[in-house]
Design an enzyme around this catalytic site. Sequence first.
Site, PDB file in Angstrom:
ATOM      1  CB  ILE A 174     -12.546  -7.062   1.728  1.00  0.00           C
ATOM      2  CG1 ILE A 174     -12.603  -7.239   3.156  1.00  0.00           C
ATOM      3  CG2 ILE A 174     -13.781  -6.295   1.216  1.00  0.00           C
ATOM      4  CD1 ILE A 174     -13.024  -5.935   4.089  1.00  0.00           C
ATOM      5  CE  LYS A 181      -0.209  -1.165   4.853  1.00  0.00           C
ATOM      6  NZ  LYS A 181      -0.576  -2.412   5.165  1.00  0.00           N
ATOM      7  CE  LYS A 197      -4.265  -1.102   5.012  1.00  0.00           C
ATOM      8  NZ  LYS A 197      -4.755  -1.582   6.319  1.00  0.00           N
TER       9      LYS A 197
HETATM   10  N1  LIG Z   1       1.311  -9.162   7.054  1.00  0.00           N
HETATM   11  C1  LIG Z   1       0.348  -8.604   6.612  1.00  0.00           C
HETATM   12  O1  LIG Z   1      -0.900  -9.233   7.262  1.00  0.00           O
HETATM   13  C2  LIG Z   1       0.093  -7.784   5.271  1.00  0.00           C
HETATM   14  C3  LIG Z   1      -1.257  -7.510   4.976  1.00  0.00           C
HETATM   15  C4  LIG Z   1      -1.549  -6.790   3.998  1.00  0.00           C
HETATM   16  C5  LIG Z   1      -0.577  -6.571   3.194  1.00  0.00           C
HETATM   17  N2  LIG Z   1       0.777  -6.651   3.411  1.00  0.00           N
HETATM   18  C6  LIG Z   1       1.859  -6.429   2.689  1.00  0.00           C
HETATM   19  O2  LIG Z   1       2.497  -7.180   2.108  1.00  0.00           O
HETATM   20  C7  LIG Z   1       4.043  -6.654   2.087  1.00  0.00           C
HETATM   21  C8  LIG Z   1       4.818  -7.989   2.621  1.00  0.00           C
HETATM   22  O3  LIG Z   1       4.537  -7.923   4.072  1.00  0.00           O
HETATM   23  P1  LIG Z   1       5.012  -9.055   5.100  1.00  0.00           P
HETATM   24  O4  LIG Z   1       4.219  -8.715   6.384  1.00  0.00           O
HETATM   25  O5  LIG Z   1       5.157 -10.436   4.167  1.00  0.00           O
HETATM   26  O6  LIG Z   1       6.663  -8.500   5.346  1.00  0.00           O
HETATM   27  P2  LIG Z   1       7.828  -9.165   5.869  1.00  0.00           P
HETATM   28  O7  LIG Z   1       7.350 -10.350   6.813  1.00  0.00           O
HETATM   29  O8  LIG Z   1       8.642  -8.444   6.373  1.00  0.00           O
HETATM   30  O9  LIG Z   1       8.462  -9.832   4.670  1.00  0.00           O
HETATM   31  C9  LIG Z   1       9.406  -9.209   3.798  1.00  0.00           C
HETATM   32  C10 LIG Z   1      10.044  -9.912   2.792  1.00  0.00           C
HETATM   33  O10 LIG Z   1      10.846  -9.259   1.914  1.00  0.00           O
HETATM   34  C11 LIG Z   1      12.305  -9.336   2.189  1.00  0.00           C
HETATM   35  N3  LIG Z   1      12.989  -8.321   1.830  1.00  0.00           N
HETATM   36  C12 LIG Z   1      12.919  -7.111   2.718  1.00  0.00           C
HETATM   37  N4  LIG Z   1      13.800  -6.067   2.306  1.00  0.00           N
HETATM   38  C13 LIG Z   1      14.338  -6.775   1.211  1.00  0.00           C
HETATM   39  C14 LIG Z   1      15.187  -6.232   0.373  1.00  0.00           C
HETATM   40  N5  LIG Z   1      15.789  -5.072   0.525  1.00  0.00           N
HETATM   41  N6  LIG Z   1      15.654  -7.075  -0.836  1.00  0.00           N
HETATM   42  C15 LIG Z   1      15.146  -8.131  -1.023  1.00  0.00           C
HETATM   43  N7  LIG Z   1      14.071  -8.764  -0.060  1.00  0.00           N
HETATM   44  C16 LIG Z   1      13.730  -7.927   0.981  1.00  0.00           C
HETATM   45  C17 LIG Z   1      12.463 -10.002   3.516  1.00  0.00           C
HETATM   46  O11 LIG Z   1      13.529 -10.813   3.214  1.00  0.00           O
HETATM   47  P3  LIG Z   1      14.222 -11.543   4.568  1.00  0.00           P
HETATM   48  O12 LIG Z   1      13.441 -13.090   4.399  1.00  0.00           O
HETATM   49  O13 LIG Z   1      15.532 -11.876   4.166  1.00  0.00           O
HETATM   50  O14 LIG Z   1      14.160 -10.706   5.636  1.00  0.00           O
HETATM   51  C18 LIG Z   1      11.157 -10.936   3.688  1.00  0.00           C
HETATM   52  O15 LIG Z   1      11.265 -12.193   2.941  1.00  0.00           O
HETATM   53  C19 LIG Z   1       3.981  -5.536   2.475  1.00  0.00           C
HETATM   54  O16 LIG Z   1       3.912  -4.637   1.533  1.00  0.00           O
HETATM   55  C20 LIG Z   1       2.826  -5.482   3.512  1.00  0.00           C
HETATM   56  O17 LIG Z   1       2.272  -3.883   3.579  1.00  0.00           O
HETATM   57  C21 LIG Z   1       1.165  -7.286   4.742  1.00  0.00           C
END
Ligand SMILES: NC(=O)c1ccc[n+]([C@@H]2O[C@H](COP(=O)([O-])OP(=O)(O)OC[C@H]3O[C@@H](n4cnc5c(N)ncnc54)[C@H](OP(=O)(O)O)[C@@H]3O)[C@@H](O)[C@H]2O)c1
Length: 407
Positions: free
Chosen positions: A121, A90, A190
């Site tokens: 949703i 987002k 959002k």
């Molecule tokens: N979590 C939720 O419930 C949720 C809900 C809606 C939307 N989102 C969105 O989904 C996206 C991901 O969220 P998440 O919660 O899955 O985040 P997360 O758990 O922090 O995972 C991020 C991933 O990206 C990798 N990463 C971070 N910086 C990087 C870089 N510079 N180069 C390469 N890889 C990199 C990390 O690598 P490492 O494994 O090496 O750390 C990890 O695998 C975000 O945009 C978030 O806003 C999340």
Amino acid sequence: MSDPVRIGLLGRGTVGGAFAGLLAERAGAFEAATGRRPEVAGTLTRSEGDFSDILERSEVVVELIGGTDPARTYVLDALRAGRPVVTANKQLLAQHGEELFGVAREAGVQLRFEAAVAGVIPIVRTIQESFGVTEIDKVFGIVNGTTNFILSEMAAGGAAYGEVLARAQELGYAEADPTDDVNGADAAAKMAILARLAFHTPVTLDQVAFEGIEAIQPDDLAYAKELDLSLKLLGVAERRDGGVSVRVFPCFLYGGHPLAPVGGPFNAVMVEAPAITEVTMSGPGAGGVETASAVLGDLVSIVAGEAPVSDASERLPIVTDVSSSFYLHLEVADEPGVLARIAQVLGENDVSVKSVVQRGTGGDARLVMVVHECLESRFVAAVERIGRSPDLRSAPRYIRVIEEEFV
Ligand SMILES: NC(=O)c1ccc[n+]([C@@H]2O[C@H](COP(=O)([O-])OP(=O)(O)OC[C@H]3O[C@@H](n4cnc5c(N)ncnc54)[C@H](OP(=O)(O)O)[C@@H]3O)[C@@H](O)[C@H]2O)c1
């Protein structure tokens, strides 16, 4: 046999990991919907993979890194290289949407982002596709699950903000750094995305006025409860005075409002337009697998190239004897032991009573009860037996009850 769909996966954290699992689990359904098998061509994390190499080997890119840098560069590179992109990011869209959509348009490829707003949703798809040419007046709702959980808990238990925030963190509903959730910035990003979609006009994060919930006191919520009011952090995007207003603020709602009963970490979004009156959708606003499911839906749409055709390739049995809870109304003789005899018949059929009230006396005596969920066949067998009893003055009446609470 068709070539597999080669997917470049950027990020394998909460959402990326869940996405990889879901993709493997639903590969058969994916193939049935698109005609092609999915295959992860490469995964990029901080410690694994090379972006250029993954891009080279992929035909579609899924960005689940988060943040604006380097996600922006990767998404722009992928689009310029003619790869459609799915993202859940987002912040990226709210801050750089115009640039990204411009590049996608030039390259003639899709940029899909259902998971970026209100989790599972399907609000992006609904506004873009179902209401694509409908003139929308207003899009508003609860688009941050963390704050909704905090406000629901404060209202229910009278606890202070800090105490409930700590509980939300323990339960995983709030990040270690919850600043963007509680000050309204997450909801603002959002709403910027939704406003752009609804009104076909650029809206960036810095154009959204937002307030959070940090100053809310428990007694605000206590008085509100007495007045049948509930407090929500609302995001509102609406046409106003020939322009568009996009705001996020705490707000009381009367009990009858469709958003009032939306509690806990749930999100809900309403769309208003003269042609549709109003539509409300609610569901989990976040979570790894929920968000991954929205990402997968976007991917299927890209690969199918159009709305997927309804698939009925499974052969599942049709189940008729399902479980339900029931309301049971009996007109009974006003004599001792009647209730015990009825309870015994129910018990012998594995039907247990949840609540019972006795009403009236003499010729007007009635027993009204709700029984716990049980197999319909067992309940009907019990009622047939009860109906034949001399204790009954008329045939029993029953109605199914949905015991489940949706929020
Ligand atoms: N979590 C939720 O419930 C949720 C809900 C809606 C939307 N989102 C969105 O989904 C996206 C991901 O969220 P998440 O919660 O899955 O985040 P997360 O758990 O922090 O995972 C991020 C991933 O990206 C990798 N990463 C971070 N910086 C990087 C870089 N510079 N180069 C390469 N890889 C990199 C990390 O690598 P490492 O494994 O090496 O750390 C990890 O695998 C975000 O945009 C978030 O806003 C999340």
